[in-house]
Design a protein around this motif. Sequence first.
Motif, PDB file in Angstrom:
ATOM      1  N   TRP A  16       0.825  -0.981  -0.165  1.00 20.40           N
ATOM      2  CA  TRP A  16       0.082   0.190   0.240  1.00 20.40           C
ATOM      3  C   TRP A  16       0.945   1.370   0.027  1.00 20.40           C
ATOM      4  O   TRP A  16       1.352   1.246   1.305  1.00 20.40           O
ATOM      5  N   ALA A  17       0.312   1.961  -1.035  1.00 22.70           N
ATOM      6  CA  ALA A  17       1.000   3.972  -0.752  1.00 22.70           C
ATOM      7  C   ALA A  17       0.480   4.602  -0.287  1.00 22.70           C
ATOM      8  O   ALA A  17      -0.834   4.625  -0.674  1.00 22.70           O
ATOM      9  N   ILE A  18       1.378   5.521   0.718  1.00 20.99           N
ATOM     10  CA  ILE A  18       0.812   6.756   1.746  1.00 20.99           C
ATOM     11  C   ILE A  18      -0.248   7.406   0.775  1.00 20.99           C
ATOM     12  O   ILE A  18       1.151   7.718  -0.232  1.00 20.99           O
ATOM     13  N   ASP A  19      -1.243   7.829   0.713  1.00 22.37           N
ATOM     14  CA  ASP A  19      -1.601   8.522   0.090  1.00 22.37           C
ATOM     15  C   ASP A  19      -1.904   9.884   0.648  1.00 22.37           C
ATOM     16  O   ASP A  19      -2.339  10.596   2.119  1.00 22.37           O
ATOM     17  N   PRO A  20      -0.354  10.866   0.355  1.00 33.14           N
ATOM     18  CA  PRO A  20      -0.671  12.530   1.225  1.00 33.14           C
ATOM     19  C   PRO A  20      -1.696  13.087   1.483  1.00 33.14           C
ATOM     20  O   PRO A  20      -1.755  13.936   2.325  1.00 33.14           O
ATOM     21  N   SER A  21      -2.199  13.140   0.114  1.00 36.08           N
ATOM     22  CA  SER A  21      -3.829  14.052  -0.045  1.00 36.08           C
ATOM     23  C   SER A  21      -5.264  13.970   1.179  1.00 36.08           C
ATOM     24  O   SER A  21      -6.152  14.333   1.858  1.00 36.08           O
ATOM     25  N   HIS A  22      -4.826  12.947   1.958  1.00 35.22           N
ATOM     26  CA  HIS A  22      -5.372  11.800   2.612  1.00 35.22           C
ATOM     27  C   HIS A  22      -5.237  11.173   3.883  1.00 35.22           C
ATOM     28  O   HIS A  22      -5.598  10.189   4.600  1.00 35.22           O
ATOM     29  N   SER A  23      -3.653  12.240   4.036  1.00 35.22           N
ATOM     30  CA  SER A  23      -3.626  11.701   5.580  1.00 35.22           C
ATOM     31  C   SER A  23      -2.734  13.059   5.798  1.00 35.22           C
ATOM     32  O   SER A  23      -2.026  13.746   5.774  1.00 35.22           O
ATOM     33  N   ASP A  24      -2.050  12.396   7.567  1.00 32.87           N
ATOM     34  CA  ASP A  24      -1.649  13.654   8.369  1.00 32.87           C
ATOM     35  C   ASP A  24      -0.217  13.169   8.836  1.00 32.87           C
ATOM     36  O   ASP A  24      -0.814  12.249   9.661  1.00 32.87           O
ATOM     37  N   VAL A  25       0.409  13.938   9.072  1.00 33.03           N
ATOM     38  CA  VAL A  25       1.767  13.832  10.036  1.00 33.03           C
ATOM     39  C   VAL A  25       1.455  15.102  11.302  1.00 33.03           C
ATOM     40  O   VAL A  25       2.256  16.117  10.477  1.00 33.03           O
ATOM     41  N   THR A  26       1.664  14.482  12.534  1.00 34.30           N
ATOM     42  CA  THR A  26       0.970  16.160  12.782  1.00 34.30           C
ATOM     43  C   THR A  26       2.275  15.814  14.092  1.00 34.30           C
ATOM     44  O   THR A  26       2.386  14.716  14.992  1.00 34.30           O
ATOM     45  N   PHE A  27       2.477  17.519  14.856  1.00 37.94           N
ATOM     46  CA  PHE A  27       3.079  16.770  16.378  1.00 37.94           C
ATOM     47  C   PHE A  27       2.370  18.298  16.843  1.00 37.94           C
ATOM     48  O   PHE A  27       2.049  18.595  17.043  1.00 37.94           O
ATOM     49  N   THR A  28       3.109  17.628  18.662  1.00 37.79           N
ATOM     50  CA  THR A  28       2.239  18.726  19.341  1.00 37.79           C
ATOM     51  C   THR A  28       3.667  18.698  20.352  1.00 37.79           C
ATOM     52  O   THR A  28       4.067  18.362  21.238  1.00 37.79           O
ATOM     53  N   VAL A  29       4.119  19.918  20.591  1.00 34.16           N
ATOM     54  CA  VAL A  29       4.713  20.447  22.136  1.00 34.16           C
ATOM     55  C   VAL A  29       4.228  21.267  22.986  1.00 34.16           C
ATOM     56  O   VAL A  29       3.345  22.385  22.495  1.00 34.16           O
ATOM     57  N   ARG A  30       4.857  21.270  24.159  1.00 38.40           N
ATOM     58  CA  ARG A  30       4.531  22.390  24.911  1.00 38.40           C
ATOM     59  C   ARG A  30       5.097  23.603  25.174  1.00 38.40           C
ATOM     60  O   ARG A  30       6.706  23.629  24.317  1.00 38.40           O
ATOM     61  N   HIS A  31       4.782  24.903  24.691  1.00 38.81           N
ATOM     62  CA  HIS A  31       5.381  26.054  24.833  1.00 38.81           C
ATOM     63  C   HIS A  31       5.460  26.485  25.937  1.00 38.81           C
ATOM     64  O   HIS A  31       4.527  27.084  26.079  1.00 38.81           O
ATOM     65  N   LEU A  32       6.597  26.826  26.517  1.00 40.20           N
ATOM     66  CA  LEU A  32       5.974  28.349  27.835  1.00 40.20           C
ATOM     67  C   LEU A  32       6.082  26.883  29.004  1.00 40.20           C
ATOM     68  O   LEU A  32       5.726  28.037  30.401  1.00 40.20           O
ATOM     69  N   VAL A  34       2.828  26.754  29.025  1.00 40.24           N
ATOM     70  CA  VAL A  34       1.331  26.704  29.509  1.00 40.24           C
ATOM     71  C   VAL A  34       0.553  26.447  28.297  1.00 40.24           C
ATOM     72  O   VAL A  34      -0.670  26.293  28.223  1.00 40.24           O
ATOM     73  N   SER A  35       1.106  26.197  27.064  1.00 41.19           N
ATOM     74  CA  SER A  35      -0.059  25.938  26.069  1.00 41.19           C
ATOM     75  C   SER A  35       1.134  25.005  24.650  1.00 41.19           C
ATOM     76  O   SER A  35       2.339  24.997  25.293  1.00 41.19           O
ATOM     77  N   LYS A  36      -0.006  24.418  24.349  1.00 43.92           N
ATOM     78  CA  LYS A  36       0.688  23.826  22.864  1.00 43.92           C
ATOM     79  C   LYS A  36       0.747  24.478  21.132  1.00 43.92           C
ATOM     80  O   LYS A  36      -0.084  24.583  21.140  1.00 43.92           O
ATOM     81  N   VAL A  37       2.206  23.860  21.132  1.00 46.74           N
ATOM     82  CA  VAL A  37       2.301  24.327  19.795  1.00 46.74           C
ATOM     83  C   VAL A  37       1.765  22.994  18.555  1.00 46.74           C
ATOM     84  O   VAL A  37       2.266  22.306  19.602  1.00 46.74           O
ATOM     85  N   ARG A  38       0.708  23.501  17.693  1.00 51.15           N
ATOM     86  CA  ARG A  38       0.703  22.425  17.304  1.00 51.15           C
ATOM     87  C   ARG A  38       1.220  22.251  16.000  1.00 51.15           C
ATOM     88  O   ARG A  38       1.399  23.309  14.741  1.00 51.15           O
ATOM     89  N   GLY A  39       2.160  21.661  14.542  1.00 50.84           N
ATOM     90  CA  GLY A  39       2.818  21.745  13.275  1.00 50.84           C
ATOM     91  C   GLY A  39       2.496  20.254  12.823  1.00 50.84           C
ATOM     92  O   GLY A  39       1.652  19.293  13.940  1.00 50.84           O
ATOM     93  N   ARG A  40       2.679  21.062  11.891  1.00 53.59           N
ATOM     94  CA  ARG A  40       2.503  19.079  10.566  1.00 53.59           C
ATOM     95  C   ARG A  40       3.443  19.310   9.653  1.00 53.59           C
ATOM     96  O   ARG A  40       4.323  20.161   9.415  1.00 53.59           O
ATOM     97  N   VAL A 166      10.662  25.383  25.410  1.00 59.45           N
ATOM     98  CA  VAL A 166       9.877  24.342  24.403  1.00 59.45           C
ATOM     99  C   VAL A 166       9.946  22.922  25.377  1.00 59.45           C
ATOM    100  O   VAL A 166      11.119  22.680  25.760  1.00 59.45           O
ATOM    101  N   SER A 167       9.223  22.250  25.672  1.00 55.95           N
ATOM    102  CA  SER A 167       9.656  20.541  26.292  1.00 55.95           C
ATOM    103  C   SER A 167      10.031  19.871  25.639  1.00 55.95           C
ATOM    104  O   SER A 167       9.947  19.603  24.512  1.00 55.95           O
ATOM    105  N   ASP A 168      10.203  19.040  25.973  1.00 58.46           N
ATOM    106  CA  ASP A 168      11.506  17.934  26.038  1.00 58.46           C
ATOM    107  C   ASP A 168      10.175  16.971  24.830  1.00 58.46           C
ATOM    108  O   ASP A 168      10.369  16.209  24.064  1.00 58.46           O
ATOM    109  N   LYS A 169       9.254  16.722  25.760  1.00 57.92           N
ATOM    110  CA  LYS A 169       8.413  16.075  24.952  1.00 57.92           C
ATOM    111  C   LYS A 169       7.509  16.211  24.485  1.00 57.92           C
ATOM    112  O   LYS A 169       7.005  17.639  23.777  1.00 57.92           O
ATOM    113  N   ILE A 170       7.552  15.711  22.612  1.00 57.51           N
ATOM    114  CA  ILE A 170       7.031  15.996  21.709  1.00 57.51           C
ATOM    115  C   ILE A 170       5.309  14.551  21.135  1.00 57.51           C
ATOM    116  O   ILE A 170       6.378  13.863  21.151  1.00 57.51           O
ATOM    117  N   LYS A 171       4.752  15.018  20.817  1.00 62.56           N
ATOM    118  CA  LYS A 171       3.549  13.983  20.475  1.00 62.56           C
ATOM    119  C   LYS A 171       3.457  13.721  19.436  1.00 62.56           C
ATOM    120  O   LYS A 171       3.480  14.926  18.701  1.00 62.56           O
TER     121      LYS A 171
END
Length: 182
Positions: A16-32, A34-40, A166-171
Amino acid sequence: MSAPTTEIPGYIAGTWAIDPSHSDVTFTVRHLGVSKVRGRFSTFEGEIVTGDAVTDSSVTATIQATAVDTNSAQRDEHVRGADFLDVEQFPTLSFRSTGIRVDDGDYLIDGELTLHGVTKPVTLQAELGGFGDGMTPDSKVVGVEASTEISRSDFAVGAGIPTAVVSDKIKIELNIEAGLQQ
């Protein structure tokens, strides 16, 4: 521990080939703290090979580090730079599974993540979305969601950035749709 294909409705062994147009690769990390910064990451590719049994399957993926998007151009440039991903020296992240296990009905994908030139073992907790018909006649798709948490310090990412900033843990979260290759 092996999950025979008969336990998974519609299971199909194949590549199976991954279809990037119907898939997401995201991450979340705590900032200061108190909050979470999300990215992809918007540019990636990969392959899922389903074996006769789920535990005989494998996954490989490559992510373009330059394709990071945190919804802030200034922050994205900082994340791409030497303080974090250092995309000039390490243009890609990659994952290669080393085994798939079923534990109390949960799917666990063991593998090696290479990030910032460092390779470490990680385990993805996966949920099979299922197998189904694709958008064209005779096409098939599979859906998988997976997540893991890593320590940026394990991969020497942001070594000079205090964890109070920036927290050490990244989800990391993956929502993948892949198409069966004919």
